[in-house]
Design a protein around this motif. Structure first.
Motif, PDB file in Angstrom:
ATOM      1  N   SER A  36       0.815  -1.220   0.000  1.00  0.00           N
ATOM      2  CA  SER A  36       0.000   0.000   0.000  1.00  0.00           C
ATOM      3  C   SER A  36       0.847   1.268   0.000  1.00  0.00           C
ATOM      4  CB  SER A  36      -0.929   0.005   1.220  1.00  0.00           C
ATOM      5  OG  SER A  36      -1.780  -1.104   1.199  1.00  0.00           O
ATOM      6  N   GLY A  37       1.977   1.226  -0.712  1.00  0.00           N
ATOM      7  CA  GLY A  37       2.798   2.414  -0.828  1.00  0.00           C
ATOM      8  C   GLY A  37       3.684   2.671   0.380  1.00  0.00           C
ATOM      9  N   ALA A  38       3.610   1.847   1.416  1.00  0.00           N
ATOM     10  CA  ALA A  38       4.453   2.052   2.590  1.00  0.00           C
ATOM     11  C   ALA A  38       5.908   1.769   2.226  1.00  0.00           C
ATOM     12  CB  ALA A  38       4.018   1.128   3.723  1.00  0.00           C
ATOM     13  N   PRO A  39       6.862   2.600   2.681  1.00  0.00           N
ATOM     14  CA  PRO A  39       8.274   2.350   2.376  1.00  0.00           C
ATOM     15  C   PRO A  39       8.720   0.994   2.903  1.00  0.00           C
ATOM     16  CG  PRO A  39       7.944   4.549   3.275  1.00  0.00           C
ATOM     17  CD  PRO A  39       6.659   3.810   3.468  1.00  0.00           C
ATOM     18  N   LEU A  40       9.598   0.354   2.171  1.00  0.00           N
ATOM     19  CA  LEU A  40      10.110  -0.956   2.554  1.00  0.00           C
ATOM     20  C   LEU A  40      11.607  -0.842   2.798  1.00  0.00           C
ATOM     21  CD1 LEU A  40       9.492  -4.008   2.883  1.00  0.00           C
ATOM     22  CD2 LEU A  40      10.124  -4.271   0.490  1.00  0.00           C
ATOM     23  N   ILE A  41      12.050  -1.220   3.992  1.00  0.00           N
ATOM     24  CA  ILE A  41      13.467  -1.194   4.347  1.00  0.00           C
ATOM     25  C   ILE A  41      13.984  -2.625   4.334  1.00  0.00           C
ATOM     26  CG2 ILE A  41      15.143  -0.584   6.123  1.00  0.00           C
ATOM     27  CD1 ILE A  41      13.145   1.500   7.144  1.00  0.00           C
ATOM     28  N   LYS A  42      15.000  -2.882   3.541  1.00  0.00           N
ATOM     29  CA  LYS A  42      15.615  -4.206   3.475  1.00  0.00           C
ATOM     30  C   LYS A  42      17.051  -4.121   3.988  1.00  0.00           C
ATOM     31  CE  LYS A  42      13.087  -6.024  -0.545  1.00  0.00           C
ATOM     32  NZ  LYS A  42      13.251  -6.655  -1.879  1.00  0.00           N
ATOM     33  N   VAL A  43      17.451  -5.127   4.768  1.00  0.00           N
ATOM     34  CA  VAL A  43      18.811  -5.207   5.271  1.00  0.00           C
ATOM     35  C   VAL A  43      19.356  -6.579   4.930  1.00  0.00           C
ATOM     36  CG1 VAL A  43      20.296  -5.079   7.289  1.00  0.00           C
ATOM     37  CG2 VAL A  43      18.257  -3.642   7.157  1.00  0.00           C
ATOM     38  N   SER A  44      20.488  -6.626   4.229  1.00  0.00           N
ATOM     39  CA  SER A  44      21.134  -7.886   3.886  1.00  0.00           C
ATOM     40  C   SER A  44      22.621  -7.721   4.146  1.00  0.00           C
ATOM     41  CB  SER A  44      20.877  -8.251   2.418  1.00  0.00           C
ATOM     42  OG  SER A  44      21.480  -9.488   2.108  1.00  0.00           O
ATOM     43  N   GLY A  45      23.124  -8.441   5.146  1.00  0.00           N
ATOM     44  CA  GLY A  45      24.507  -8.215   5.554  1.00  0.00           C
ATOM     45  C   GLY A  45      24.631  -6.805   6.106  1.00  0.00           C
ATOM     46  N   ARG A  46      25.516  -6.000   5.497  1.00  0.00           N
ATOM     47  CA  ARG A  46      25.659  -4.597   5.901  1.00  0.00           C
ATOM     48  C   ARG A  46      25.062  -3.656   4.870  1.00  0.00           C
ATOM     49  NH1 ARG A  46      31.879  -4.558   8.291  1.00  0.00           N
ATOM     50  NH2 ARG A  46      31.487  -5.989  10.029  1.00  0.00           N
ATOM     51  N   SER A  47      24.372  -4.223   3.913  1.00  0.00           N
ATOM     52  CA  SER A  47      23.735  -3.415   2.871  1.00  0.00           C
ATOM     53  C   SER A  47      22.311  -3.061   3.290  1.00  0.00           C
ATOM     54  CB  SER A  47      23.711  -4.174   1.541  1.00  0.00           C
ATOM     55  OG  SER A  47      23.015  -3.452   0.563  1.00  0.00           O
ATOM     56  N   VAL A  48      21.981  -1.787   3.158  1.00  0.00           N
ATOM     57  CA  VAL A  48      20.644  -1.297   3.486  1.00  0.00           C
ATOM     58  C   VAL A  48      20.039  -0.665   2.238  1.00  0.00           C
ATOM     59  CG1 VAL A  48      19.291   0.310   4.880  1.00  0.00           C
ATOM     60  CG2 VAL A  48      21.261  -0.862   5.886  1.00  0.00           C
ATOM     61  N   SER A  49      18.810  -1.076   1.895  1.00  0.00           N
ATOM     62  CA  SER A  49      18.126  -0.475   0.750  1.00  0.00           C
ATOM     63  C   SER A  49      16.732  -0.058   1.180  1.00  0.00           C
ATOM     64  CB  SER A  49      18.055  -1.455  -0.423  1.00  0.00           C
ATOM     65  OG  SER A  49      17.299  -2.593  -0.078  1.00  0.00           O
ATOM     66  N   ILE A  50      16.273   1.043   0.584  1.00  0.00           N
ATOM     67  CA  ILE A  50      14.962   1.593   0.898  1.00  0.00           C
ATOM     68  C   ILE A  50      14.218   1.819  -0.401  1.00  0.00           C
ATOM     69  CG2 ILE A  50      13.736   3.556   1.917  1.00  0.00           C
ATOM     70  CD1 ILE A  50      16.243   3.936   3.728  1.00  0.00           C
ATOM     71  N   ALA A  51      12.977   1.333  -0.471  1.00  0.00           N
ATOM     72  CA  ALA A  51      12.153   1.515  -1.663  1.00  0.00           C
ATOM     73  C   ALA A  51      10.786   2.027  -1.240  1.00  0.00           C
ATOM     74  CB  ALA A  51      12.017   0.205  -2.435  1.00  0.00           C
ATOM     75  N   ALA A  52      10.268   3.003  -2.002  1.00  0.00           N
ATOM     76  CA  ALA A  52       8.948   3.546  -1.724  1.00  0.00           C
ATOM     77  C   ALA A  52       8.266   3.868  -3.042  1.00  0.00           C
ATOM     78  CB  ALA A  52       9.050   4.799  -0.858  1.00  0.00           C
ATOM     79  N   ALA A  53       6.944   3.893  -3.014  1.00  0.00           N
ATOM     80  CA  ALA A  53       6.191   4.167  -4.232  1.00  0.00           C
ATOM     81  C   ALA A  53       6.378   5.605  -4.694  1.00  0.00           C
ATOM     82  CB  ALA A  53       4.713   3.875  -4.001  1.00  0.00           C
ATOM     83  N   SER A  54       6.655   6.534  -3.765  1.00  0.00           N
ATOM     84  CA  SER A  54       6.896   7.939  -4.083  1.00  0.00           C
ATOM     85  C   SER A  54       7.952   8.467  -3.126  1.00  0.00           C
ATOM     86  CB  SER A  54       5.591   8.737  -3.959  1.00  0.00           C
ATOM     87  OG  SER A  54       5.061   8.619  -2.651  1.00  0.00           O
TER      88      SER A  54
END
Length: 496
Positions: free
Chosen positions: A434-452
């Motif tokens: 529903s457009g909520a930002p998604l925070i992913k953490v893998s090892g020491r890598s951090v990624s953030i994805a959002a619809a806007s």
């Protein structure tokens, strides 16, 4: 030889086969679309505009009793439909028959199974204790129940307040517990069973229901539920066997001929009310056959987990000291990382929808089902479970003392106060909900994805701000340490 084969087949069906009323390998998720006296918020016309949004997260919706009930049907009367007066009259405190048909059609069009609340243990009269109205189910027949269809153990035969009705119930003895508020029907009588079967077939054919929730199944023998399901062939059947005993709930499932699921009251009381709500994580788990720790309840054992509908609260438990008093989002984190078919309570959906959506997304991403293998690895200072799905593994941690470090080979996909979900790296992706930002953490890598574009900040626990920007996609690698990451309204604390 034929008799031996039949006996072996019956044993096989009872031990492991799942019937149409118990979906196999099910990814279904249920919403209870009401609570007590919620007519002004969840009546048929109020739910209709919500169909599209509900269908994004749920494959089933449980509606309240739709038969006309005792009291004023405009306001809910005494029992909001749980003391039905006439099964063939679908004018209720929740709305009109036409509004109900429009609602069920909209849900079915959206791919959502519609569950009728079936109250057949007892029935209320119109002007007296035993004066039942006729049921007219059209092509499915007409039926007129009388005092001979009331159990002879009903209080009508002994209560002085019954007046002229006292002593007139002539049915067989009750096959279950007595319900004191209305007349207990004699399900051992073939005519009563024919009436019930016609009622269920009529609800499917004329009103668009395709599944049943049976009310107060302690009131009559479980074998009758099995018979009614065989006659009506619902997509799902679930019984309200309100008891915290695993053995009793399992025995009821067996009595139906393994022809119905049951609400997992043993799970609710042990794992949630007496366990999680009191931060006693040891009560959240039971051993399966003395070997492997599993989530507590019907869901702990391979013979019953597929027959469990798990829940945190419902319209009844929410009203008294049976209510879950702990962290609701943690409770749903437990449900959505466990076997069984999860059922979300309407009040919780409206109050904790954001967290629940993220948990549903993670469950689907891992491919968890009502039969998934879930092993609990920690159940003392905190709770940790590893759930094996069709697509990957989901780790659930619950408790303030749970580690925040991301397990090797996993990514953090959802979290909140005192709970976190980690999904194995082999899963391709987790959808943004529903457009909520998604925070992913893998090892020491951090990624953030959002619809806007959203405000993104990353701060070290010491208070040093490392990132402060606005974007819809951001990736970075961080050194070892503890950080607070914020993306819009989503906040995560991570330890690398």
């Amino acid at each position: 030889m034929k008799r031996i084969f039949s006996s072996v087949l019956a044993l096989f069906l009872g031990a492991g086969a799942l019937y149409a009323q118990v979906p196999r390998h099910s990814q279904d998720i249920m919403l209870q679309g009401f609570y007590w006296n919620s007519q002004s918020l969840t009546g048929w016309t109020q739910l209709l505009p919500e169909v599209s949004d509900i269908s994004k997260s749920f494959t089933m919706i449980w509606l309240p009793p739709s038969a006309t009930g005792e009291g004023d049907n405009k306001t809910g009367g005494l029992n909001v439909g749980y003391h039905p007066q006439q099964w063939s009259n679908q004018q209720s405190c929740w709305g009109s028959p036409d509004d109900l048909k429009r609602l069920t059609a909209a849900f079915r069009q959206a791919g959502v199974h519609v569950i009728a609340d079936i109250v057949i243990n007892h029935r209320a009269g119109f002007t007296g204790w035993g004066d039942f109205s006729e049921d007219n189910f059209g092509a499915f027949g007409r039926f007129q129940l009388t005092a001979e269809h009331i159990c002879n153990t009903d209080e009508m035969n002994t209560d002085p307040n019954a007046g002229d009705w006292r002593g007139k119930a002539t049915g067989a003895a009750d096959t279950g517990e007595n319900w004191g508020g209305a007349r207990d029907l004699d399900h051992a009588n073939p005519y009563v069973r024919q009436d019930v079967e016609a009622y269920l077939r009529w609800l499917k054919a004329d009103f668009g229901y395709d599944s049943w929730r049976y009310d107060f199944v302690k009131g009559f023998a479980g074998s009758f539920v099995g018979n009614y399901n065989t006659a009506s062939q619902p997509y799902l059947s679930v019984g309200e066997y309100w008891d915290g005993s695993y053995d009793k709930c399992k025995a009821w499932i067996e009595a139906t001929g393994y022809n119905s699921t049951a609400f997992d009251f043993p799970m609710k009381y042990d794992a949630l009310n007496n366990g999680l709500a009191k931060a006693d994580f040891s009560k959240m788990t039971w051993q399966e056959d003395g070997k492997t720790w599993r989530p507590a309840g019907l869901i702990h054992h391979k013979s019953t987990r597929a027959y469990a509908v798990t829940f945190v609260d419902n319209h009844d438990t929410d009203r008294d000291d049976n209510r879950f008093t702990g962290n609701v989002a943690q409770a749903y984190a437990f449900l959505f990382s466990s076997p069984g078919i999860p059922c979300v309570f309407w009040k919780h959906w409206t109050q904790y929808g954001k967290a629940i959506r993220s948990q549903i997304a993670a469950r689907h991403a891992a491919g968890l089902t009502n039969e998934s293998d879930v092993e609990v690895t920690v159940h003392d200072r905190y709770y940790e479970a590893h759930a094996q799905g069709d697509k990957g593994t989901l780790i659930c941690r619950i408790g303030e003392q749970a580690p925040t470090s991301v397990p090797e080979g996993y990514q953090l996909v959802a979290s909140g106060k005192g709970w976190a979900y980690y999904l194995s790296d082999n899963v391709a992706s987790v959808p943004t909900i529903s457009g909520a930002p998604l925070i992913k953490v893998s090892g020491r890598s951090v990624s953030i994805a959002a619809a806007s574009p959203v405000a993104v900040s990353i701060s070290h626990l010491s208070g040093q701000k490392l990132v402060n920007t606005t974007t819809n996609a951001y990736t970075t690698t961080l050194p070892s340490g503890t950080y607070v990451i914020q993306a819009g309204d989503t906040v995560q604390k991570i330890c690398l």
